[in-house]
Design a protein around this motif. Sequence first.
Motif, PDB file in Angstrom:
ATOM      1  N   THR A 191       8.758  -8.866  -3.891  1.00 39.65           N
ATOM      2  CA  THR A 191       8.486  -7.442  -3.656  1.00 39.65           C
ATOM      3  C   THR A 191       9.075  -6.603  -4.795  1.00 39.65           C
ATOM      4  OG1 THR A 191      10.429  -7.301  -2.232  1.00 39.65           O
ATOM      5  CG2 THR A 191       8.307  -7.754  -1.147  1.00 39.65           C
ATOM      6  N   ASN A 192       9.480  -5.379  -4.482  1.00 40.88           N
ATOM      7  CA  ASN A 192       9.825  -4.445  -5.557  1.00 40.88           C
ATOM      8  C   ASN A 192      11.290  -4.439  -5.990  1.00 40.88           C
ATOM      9  OD1 ASN A 192      10.638  -3.237  -3.130  1.00 40.88           O
ATOM     10  ND2 ASN A 192      10.547  -1.195  -4.049  1.00 40.88           N
ATOM     11  N   HIS A 225       6.345  -2.686   1.182  1.00 40.60           N
ATOM     12  CA  HIS A 225       6.451  -3.684   0.107  1.00 40.60           C
ATOM     13  C   HIS A 225       6.318  -5.098   0.654  1.00 40.60           C
ATOM     14  CE1 HIS A 225       8.706  -0.003  -1.095  1.00 40.60           C
ATOM     15  NE2 HIS A 225       7.891  -0.117  -2.118  1.00 40.60           N
ATOM     16  N   ALA A 269       2.824   0.972  -2.012  1.00 41.07           N
ATOM     17  CA  ALA A 269       3.718  -0.191  -1.994  1.00 41.07           C
ATOM     18  C   ALA A 269       3.202  -1.271  -2.944  1.00 41.07           C
ATOM     19  CB  ALA A 269       3.830  -0.742  -0.573  1.00 41.07           C
ATOM     20  N   ASN A 325       8.944   4.740   0.111  1.00 38.03           N
ATOM     21  CA  ASN A 325       7.557   4.465  -0.264  1.00 38.03           C
ATOM     22  C   ASN A 325       6.713   5.734  -0.294  1.00 38.03           C
ATOM     23  OD1 ASN A 325       5.435   2.807  -1.069  1.00 38.03           O
ATOM     24  ND2 ASN A 325       4.775   2.407   1.044  1.00 38.03           N
ATOM     25  N   ARG A 331      11.621  -0.987   3.761  1.00 39.78           N
ATOM     26  CA  ARG A 331      10.665  -1.378   2.710  1.00 39.78           C
ATOM     27  C   ARG A 331       9.547  -2.241   3.302  1.00 39.78           C
ATOM     28  NH1 ARG A 331      15.681  -1.899  -0.481  1.00 39.78           N
ATOM     29  NH2 ARG A 331      15.723  -0.148  -1.971  1.00 39.78           N
ATOM     30  N   ASN A 348       5.065  -3.205  -6.021  1.00 41.48           N
ATOM     31  CA  ASN A 348       5.123  -4.665  -6.151  1.00 41.48           C
ATOM     32  C   ASN A 348       4.507  -5.128  -7.474  1.00 41.48           C
ATOM     33  OD1 ASN A 348       6.326  -4.849  -3.671  1.00 41.48           O
ATOM     34  ND2 ASN A 348       4.478  -5.524  -2.577  1.00 41.48           N
TER      35      ASN A 348
END
Lengths: 340, 340, 340, 340
Positions: B284-285, B176, B257, B204, B173, B261
């Motif tokens: 982040t996500n 992100h 990304a 992603n 990730r 987020n």
Amino acid sequence: MYSFKNDYSEGCHPSILDKLVETNLVQDLGYAEDRYTKLAKEILREEMKSPAAEIYFVSGGTQSNLLVLSSLLLPHQAVISAHTGHIYANETGAIEATGHKVIPVQTTDGKLTASAVEQVVRQHGLRPHVVQPKVVYISNSTEIGTIYTKQELSDLSQCCKKNDLYLFVDGARLGHALTAHNNDLTLADLAALVDVFYIGGTKNGALLGEAIVFSQETLANYFDYNLKQRGALLAKGRIVGIQFLCLFTDHLYFDLARHANDMAYRIQQALQEAGYAFSGESTTNQLFPILPKSLIEKLQKQFDFYVWAEVDEYQSIIRLITSWATDEAAVDQFIHAIKE
Amino acid sequence: MYSFKNDYSEGCHPSILDKLVETNLVQDLGYAEDRYTKLAKEILREEMKSPAAEIYFVSGGTQSNLLVLSSLLLPHQAVISAHTGHIYANETGAIEATGHKVIPVQTTDGKLTASAVEQVVRQHGLRPHVVQPKVVYISNSTEIGTIYTKQELSDLSQCCKKNDLYLFVDGARLGHALTAHNNDLTLADLAALVDVFYIGGTKNGALLGEAIVFSQETLANYFDYNLKQRGALLAKGRIVGIQFLCLFTDHLYFDLARHANDMAYRIQQALQEAGYAFSGESTTNQLFPILPKSLIEKLQKQFDFYVWAEVDEYQSIIRLITSWATDEAAVDQFIHAIKE
Amino acid sequence: MYSFKNDYSEGCHPSILDKLVETNLVQDLGYAEDRYTKLAKEILREEMKSPAAEIYFVSGGTQSNLLVLSSLLLPHQAVISAHTGHIYANETGAIEATGHKVIPVQTTDGKLTASAVEQVVRQHGLRPHVVQPKVVYISNSTEIGTIYTKQELSDLSQCCKKNDLYLFVDGARLGHALTAHNNDLTLADLAALVDVFYIGGTKNGALLGEAIVFSQETLANYFDYNLKQRGALLAKGRIVGIQFLCLFTDHLYFDLARHANDMAYRIQQALQEAGYAFSGESTTNQLFPILPKSLIEKLQKQFDFYVWAEVDEYQSIIRLITSWATDEAAVDQFIHAIKE
Amino acid sequence: MYSFKNDYSEGCHPSILDKLVETNLVQDLGYAEDRYTKLAKEILREEMKSPAAEIYFVSGGTQSNLLVLSSLLLPHQAVISAHTGHIYANETGAIEATGHKVIPVQTTDGKLTASAVEQVVRQHGLRPHVVQPKVVYISNSTEIGTIYTKQELSDLSQCCKKNDLYLFVDGARLGHALTAHNNDLTLADLAALVDVFYIGGTKNGALLGEAIVFSQETLANYFDYNLKQRGALLAKGRIVGIQFLCLFTDHLYFDLARHANDMAYRIQQALQEAGYAFSGESTTNQLFPILPKSLIEKLQKQFDFYVWAEVDEYQSIIRLITSWATDEAAVDQFIHAIKE
């Protein structure tokens, strides 16, 4: 410059891309728990008349081989293979890297026989100083284009049962085997005669993907763990599931393989008519003609292919491979170039 | 039912499928020797200001981790990881299966520090009775959504050089992390500070694929062999090359990304406004809110997500993940459901 | 019933037991850091005229082979061996279990030649689809009793240097090789021509123990870790050190081997005089005479030995092994039994 | 300078050397097929009241651990150990080198409990993303000198059965455990409650050697292959068989261990009387007193031992180990040095 180098020079059959586009934004579960993968398994089970078969989709042939063998073999056990077998000759020691010896058997046609297997078993009796042979590995079609008959496979199957061995078929080019003009095997036969096999997608129209089939459920008891541990469990498992869904809709898989075989057959006929001999008796999509070096040089100006081995000062063996995507016009051109 | 279960619930960004369709019947070399893969590498090297970087494309994160670590470590060497690190907690012993110990370090935020690394090194002095720590493995963003600052990564980098350790970043990730509002790192910084890292595609916007980057060429001397041996060398390598080509055209990778987020941030804000606490400080996500079980049950009627851990009789932690594909309307609905 | 089955049917040379008794209650460090082990190493270095050699004592031959090879080879690398080589034929896949392929070469006399090695290297050019040959493994004496001349070993040594290969000699029966009547090699020659070799104690008068010698120090950089990791580091390392101390005092090691060879030579002469042929041209302590089955049955009433392989309906090959402990009277009896 | 560094500083109990001398020139079969080994197994089976137990003799503890665990575990399975367990802390990743994760559990007394095991099992439910715990590994006595009671071992045994786990006891210092003043376990109890355990010889009077006992025969089905493959099958297996024959004649094994415990107890009493505390509650032959650094320095002039860990500016923990060979006079001197 047209390439006869291999059967993975292009992307995939267009229907696969269509299906990927169509399903692209549908949310579904990861790790092959999605609806497409489940449906693909159902279709395959039906095709194989084998409702209890356990099926796993992975990304390639070497990966399939190392996953299956490392899950069938205990640490002291080994696999028997023709010396031309992909696992012995062309996988950078992938099987040994999982801890297991590959016992090679010299053959002229790339095929293992029951009697060769029996001999290997007899030679490994000095327990515990030698490995215990436990799996017989064959490729169909073989690495040199030959195929197994139903009788040959039945004999091997019986020999394996008798000697408490598993029989495993590398089907990276299974489509080409099952559509060869001299073939008498079906997917259902395989499921009945063999413990594990895989149906190759990468070399027959998929972007990537092989379907590993365990005929006996119990052999696959922990295979999910093995997939994850070896880095073979795809987060978006659906992308292989979708491809097999396409390939096994309306016999596309077999049509694609038949096209490859037909293209090879046309080249083979032309070369035979022109008086050239072959190294091996392929009836599938790989040809190994013996050609004068002068002709090879001429062909290399228009076509891309492997020069396989030197025969003598004047001649070499080349390898020609056709595929689901081979352009008939290119084949015509190639034949024309030979005849000239 | 909308899913916030993970960031691999859909296919891929549509531009990738367009490119696959466009290039589909072009013949090219296998095994990542094709023009698309080469171009993707060029673009990445430029993006990273690292002309000598060695890049390899593979199919997934666990595969990347086991390939890199098995190629950096000698048999007696080990890797240091946070106990929450993916290689320690979620890869079915993939690293141990290649023969190496993963030394866990307890952390509260999923991040390793230079001082924690120093301590592990000190604890492994009793040669030859203990493993030799040789690689430091970190994830950015981490498995709990936190990220490393430039200072933290520089400290780790310096600590590794001082102790003759390699620094390896799991970037499943990475997009992100690099687009988090509190991030001050660039891809070029990573290439400068780190020995090996990978840029995650699967989570992603790609169908599959990670780009492994070796900052020092010599570390990759035999990586091609390793790829083949572990079943990670794709015959149609182009399909990952093409995807990274798309992702690194016009900053798509970062835009995707950032969207993930942003969606997470909106949910986070709404939950904070509603008075809910979080387990960990993700930017982040990935979000780990602590919610009343009654609310969780209500949300589960409309949304799919993991219940991560029970806190007490009344509350649990859930995990929410957004992605490049997360629908803004679904986020609105989710926020609405919380506010109700 | 006197046994010619192998060279490990008895305990050890009595002087070793004397020394064990004499030193028994002296306290010293564990893990081969003791004074006896250090002294034994000094004596060996002198004997080999190789002051920089790194020496490790372990318990057996298979253990030596797997330790050395797993420490010389990177994951994608392989070892070349005669098909009769112990690592290929008689170690239950020990080398493969450490992840490495053993590439077999067919030979008639159990010996590898430089040209055979060159051929294997040429056949492994298709990087990264094949393993990389990196070590040449030979046994001296071989598994069928033959030995290498100085010229042959020099040729192999040069071939290895040219091809960037390591040369490793399995010396489980090195004493018998170096005292054969047709031998022209010394321990010092070995240290000069070879990267790693071991001096076998188990089959030449020790209770157990082999001395692994690295001619180049750097090859042994991490060998201590490897010993521990594979379970080969003896807590009471002194018990092997003490034995080598005895064996290399007053040339005992060579005297013991010479006795074994002499006993074999007497039997060989008698069999030749009686008109019997041999499978292979052994000049050491292993003989493979071809005898009538009727004679074999008769001999089996008085002597224990292996029937090695059937030649035809009337004859078989047997294996006779003599040792440091072989009783001259038993040899007389055996010769008498043949002559009758 | 008298050493309390470990329990392998001397050779072996003199009766063992006597027996080696007595049997030295008797010819017998190799690879543990000899009469002494067979007899030793018979005596052990009787001692354990376990006529069906399968017994194998090997050279050391790390070797025993890696052999047993690599033969009990499938590739995706792991072993649970206290974080102080020898396999986790002191074997250079030997278990991981065979491909398996060791799951550490923090403890204060070096002992695993049934409830800790249950918790580990619960934490490994996310199939197939995590390893499958399959073996529980404990040491008795532990690495810090504590022992298991019959109740504790029964609880673990039941917990293992319930969770389909194997229970494996590292008995490198089993003699010391079974002769501790607070012990209520017998060898027969172990054979009844445990799947596999070993009886350590190296640390209790043998030159080398551990006896691995499989309570269930089927667990040892292929163990002979594993022994050979890992380099653990001794050609002269008799030398370990003979030692166990001696050790289990007239309870020598237990007498030797009791002596070690008694010597430790005397030191422990003296230290307690002098007002010193201990790290841990050992009742066997390992003591971990916390001493002023000034005293430690003074003791180091006369005695050799490990300084284990620093407590603060003024104090450290030292490790004292007594053995079958510990001289009572040296213990007196040590006690005298403390009292001064």
